[in-house]
Design an enzyme around this catalytic site. Structure first.
Site, PDB file in Angstrom:
ATOM      1  N   TYR A 170     140.511 135.966  71.847  1.00 43.03           N
ATOM      2  CA  TYR A 170     140.315 136.730  72.888  1.00 43.03           C
ATOM      3  C   TYR A 170     140.399 138.134  72.698  1.00 43.03           C
ATOM      4  CZ  TYR A 170     140.216 139.026  77.493  1.00 43.03           C
ATOM      5  OH  TYR A 170     140.001 140.056  78.418  1.00 43.03           O
TER       6      TYR A 170
HETATM    7  P1  NAD Z   1     135.278 136.734  85.193  1.00 46.75           P
HETATM    8  O1  NAD Z   1     135.322 135.612  84.359  1.00 46.75           O
HETATM    9  O2  NAD Z   1     135.701 136.390  86.714  1.00 46.75           O
HETATM   10  O3  NAD Z   1     134.121 137.611  85.066  1.00 46.75           O
HETATM   11  C1  NAD Z   1     133.335 137.417  84.109  1.00 46.75           C
HETATM   12  C2  NAD Z   1     131.800 137.347  84.589  1.00 46.75           C
HETATM   13  O4  NAD Z   1     130.937 137.462  83.299  1.00 46.75           O
HETATM   14  C3  NAD Z   1     131.781 135.742  85.000  1.00 46.75           C
HETATM   15  O5  NAD Z   1     131.411 135.618  86.261  1.00 46.75           O
HETATM   16  C4  NAD Z   1     130.823 135.175  83.869  1.00 46.75           C
HETATM   17  O6  NAD Z   1     130.212 134.203  84.498  1.00 46.75           O
HETATM   18  C5  NAD Z   1     130.018 136.365  83.629  1.00 46.75           C
HETATM   19  N1  NAD Z   1     129.701 136.127  81.944  1.00 46.75           N
HETATM   20  C6  NAD Z   1     130.557 135.603  81.023  1.00 46.75           C
HETATM   21  N2  NAD Z   1     129.758 135.680  79.872  1.00 46.75           N
HETATM   22  C7  NAD Z   1     128.599 136.239  80.308  1.00 46.75           C
HETATM   23  C8  NAD Z   1     127.170 136.380  79.475  1.00 46.75           C
HETATM   24  N3  NAD Z   1     127.133 136.252  78.206  1.00 46.75           N
HETATM   25  N4  NAD Z   1     126.156 136.793  80.012  1.00 46.75           N
HETATM   26  C9  NAD Z   1     126.308 137.153  81.337  1.00 46.75           C
HETATM   27  N5  NAD Z   1     127.335 136.941  81.964  1.00 46.75           N
HETATM   28  C10 NAD Z   1     128.552 136.460  81.541  1.00 46.75           C
HETATM   29  O7  NAD Z   1     136.715 137.641  84.727  1.00 46.75           O
HETATM   30  P2  NAD Z   1     137.078 138.833  85.384  1.00 46.75           P
HETATM   31  O8  NAD Z   1     138.674 138.702  85.341  1.00 46.75           O
HETATM   32  O9  NAD Z   1     136.359 139.365  86.360  1.00 46.75           O
HETATM   33  O10 NAD Z   1     137.106 139.909  84.099  1.00 46.75           O
HETATM   34  C11 NAD Z   1     136.205 141.117  84.049  1.00 46.75           C
HETATM   35  C12 NAD Z   1     136.250 141.679  82.801  1.00 46.75           C
HETATM   36  O11 NAD Z   1     137.687 142.144  82.646  1.00 46.75           O
HETATM   37  C13 NAD Z   1     136.252 140.930  81.499  1.00 46.75           C
HETATM   38  O12 NAD Z   1     135.736 141.577  80.536  1.00 46.75           O
HETATM   39  C14 NAD Z   1     137.614 140.667  81.046  1.00 46.75           C
HETATM   40  O13 NAD Z   1     137.756 140.288  79.626  1.00 46.75           O
HETATM   41  C15 NAD Z   1     138.190 141.786  81.482  1.00 46.75           C
HETATM   42  N6  NAD Z   1     139.826 141.629  81.659  1.00 46.75           N
HETATM   43  C16 NAD Z   1     140.297 141.017  82.927  1.00 46.75           C
HETATM   44  C17 NAD Z   1     141.475 141.071  82.935  1.00 46.75           C
HETATM   45  C18 NAD Z   1     142.146 140.186  84.253  1.00 46.75           C
HETATM   46  O14 NAD Z   1     143.374 140.031  84.346  1.00 46.75           O
HETATM   47  N7  NAD Z   1     141.574 139.844  85.161  1.00 46.75           N
HETATM   48  C19 NAD Z   1     142.513 141.524  82.381  1.00 46.75           C
HETATM   49  C20 NAD Z   1     141.893 142.212  81.155  1.00 46.75           C
HETATM   50  C21 NAD Z   1     140.841 142.481  80.749  1.00 46.75           C
END
Ligand code: NAD
Length: 368
Positions: free
Chosen positions: A170
């Site tokens: 990741y």
């Molecule tokens: P999440 O999984 O709730 O949201 C991501 C969304 O993207 C999901 O609803 C999923 O269905 C959609 N998705 C995934 N692959 C896809 C694709 N190929 N096409 C279309 N849609 C797709 O995650 P989150 O916690 O809301 O994270 C949002 C972003 O922040 C992500 O990029 C994640 O890597 C990053 N991030 C999150 C955290 C955290 O603590 N939540 C920390 C660091 C980085």
């Protein structure tokens, strides 16, 4: 067509000089909160999400329903669907993209590595290809991650610290995203801002994250695993409340400059930035559990084990002075306050409200 009408309606700003933002991952945790905040202040928002089943898709559908009540339309589609993305950009002259769609989670990368390559690398490149060809070219803000610091032991992490020791696939794909952004900025003049989020938590959060499944396990009387490093130090995280992250996302969108375009039209270098968005105050996981115990008025069954090499890093800690300087980012929610809001949402969403009023340490007005 009706579909086009919905797409246009959702993405048309309701305020003068408002943005028109494509939010990818809009049915996700961070994406749903950002979409609502943008819409509330009068910007146009169109969501895109593939509603995959990495975690309970009904939670994504419920977030989508919440957005729909605020006139935000979420298109069901994948980042890798080039024709769909082109069509969206043909219908709407997006000024900005807030790219949050990704395969998240560090441990699942050992189960399904390809899904990280597909969404975080191939999907990101596909989006950049479409954005580069769009007229106007949108400014892009995207989610990187604190995981890029990997095994780095500098404390706290600043943006210029080394990010060449990822501890999970990741993290490697998030790091790759930063390198890929550099090339699209350099060659095609795309304005790009990467945000390194630090462990985001809050209402409508992700069921695969520790604070969420700890809450569930404590309520069900099931044991929870607490990791220690090999030298018996507690694992700590810079837990960051969702509203603070939303402010950081909007602040970086607001300070994004226009893309400058490629080829003969180049007017100078386009903007390329990367920021930490954290809480600046790491908390040991044991402390997270004790806050939850207090809020839930229930003792957790703790099971302390040594940290396996599963992609987790021992601690994270953000220095956010760059984001403060450039767009006034300042986290304001401490972990107890934020978890109280999460627990309040959790018990109401999962319909265990009555028990909570009686047994849990929540004020009646807070759990209403
Ligand atoms: P999440 O999984 O709730 O949201 C991501 C969304 O993207 C999901 O609803 C999923 O269905 C959609 N998705 C995934 N692959 C896809 C694709 N190929 N096409 C279309 N849609 C797709 O995650 P989150 O916690 O809301 O994270 C949002 C972003 O922040 C992500 O990029 C994640 O890597 C990053 N991030 C999150 C955290 C955290 O603590 N939540 C920390 C660091 C980085």
């Amino acid at each position: 067509a009706a579909w086009e009408k919905q797409v246009r309606h959702s993405s048309t700003p309701r305020r003068a000089n408002g943005m028109s933002v494509l939010v990818t991952g809009a049915a996700g945790f961070v994406g749903s909160h950002c979409s609502l905040a943008l819409k509330k202040r009068g910007d146009g928002v169109l969501g895109l999400d593939n509603f995959n089943d990495y975690y309970d898709p009904s939670l994504k559908k419920d977030r989508q329903a919440l957005l729909a009540r605020h006139q935000i339309f979420v298109v069901d589609g994948d980042l890798n669907d080039g024709p769909l993305l082109s069509k969206l950009f043909d219908v709407v002259p997006f000024t900005h993209v807030l790219h949050l769609a990704a395969q998240a989670g560090v441990r699942y990368a050992m189960v399904n590595p390809q899904s990280y390559i597909r969404s975080n690398i191939a999907g990101f490149v596909n989006l950049l290809e479409i954005a580069k060809a769009a007229n106007p070219q949108p400014a892009i803000v995207w989610a990187s991650s604190s995981s890029v610091y990997g095994l780095n032991t500098e404390n706290p992490f600043s943006e210029h610290h080394r990010t060449d020791q990822p501890a999970s696939l990741y993290a490697a794909t998030k790091k790759a995203g930063e390198e890929i952004a550099h090339t699209y900025n350099h060659i095609y003049g795309l304005s790009l801002t990467g945000l390194r989020f630090f462990t985001v938590y809050g209402p409508w959060g992700r069921p695969d994250m520790a604070y969420f499944f700890f809450t569930k396990a404590i309520l069900q009387g099931k044991p929870i695993d607490i990791y220690q490093t090999q030298d018996d130090k507690e694992v700590a995280r810079d837990f960051t409340y969702i509203d603070d992250i939303v402010k950081g996302c909007l602040g970086s969108l607001d300070t994004s400059e226009k893309s400058t375009g490629s080829g003969g039209k180049k007017k100078g270098p386009a903007q390329l930035r990367v920021y930490n968005l954290g809480n600046t105050s790491p908390v040991p996981v044991g402390k997270l559990v004790s806050i939850l115990e207090t809020l839930l008025n229930t003792k957790a069954k703790k099971h302390v084990i040594k940290m396996p090499r599963n992609g987790d890093v021992p601690y994270t800690h953000a220095n956010v002075s760059q984001a403060y300087k450039d767009f006034g980012y300042k986290p304001t929610t401490d972990l107890s306050t934020g978890l109280r809001k999460f627990v309040k949402w959790y018990v109401s969403y999962y319909g265990i409200q009555p028990r909570v009023k009686r047994e849990f340490n929540l004020n009646p007005e807070e759990s209403a």
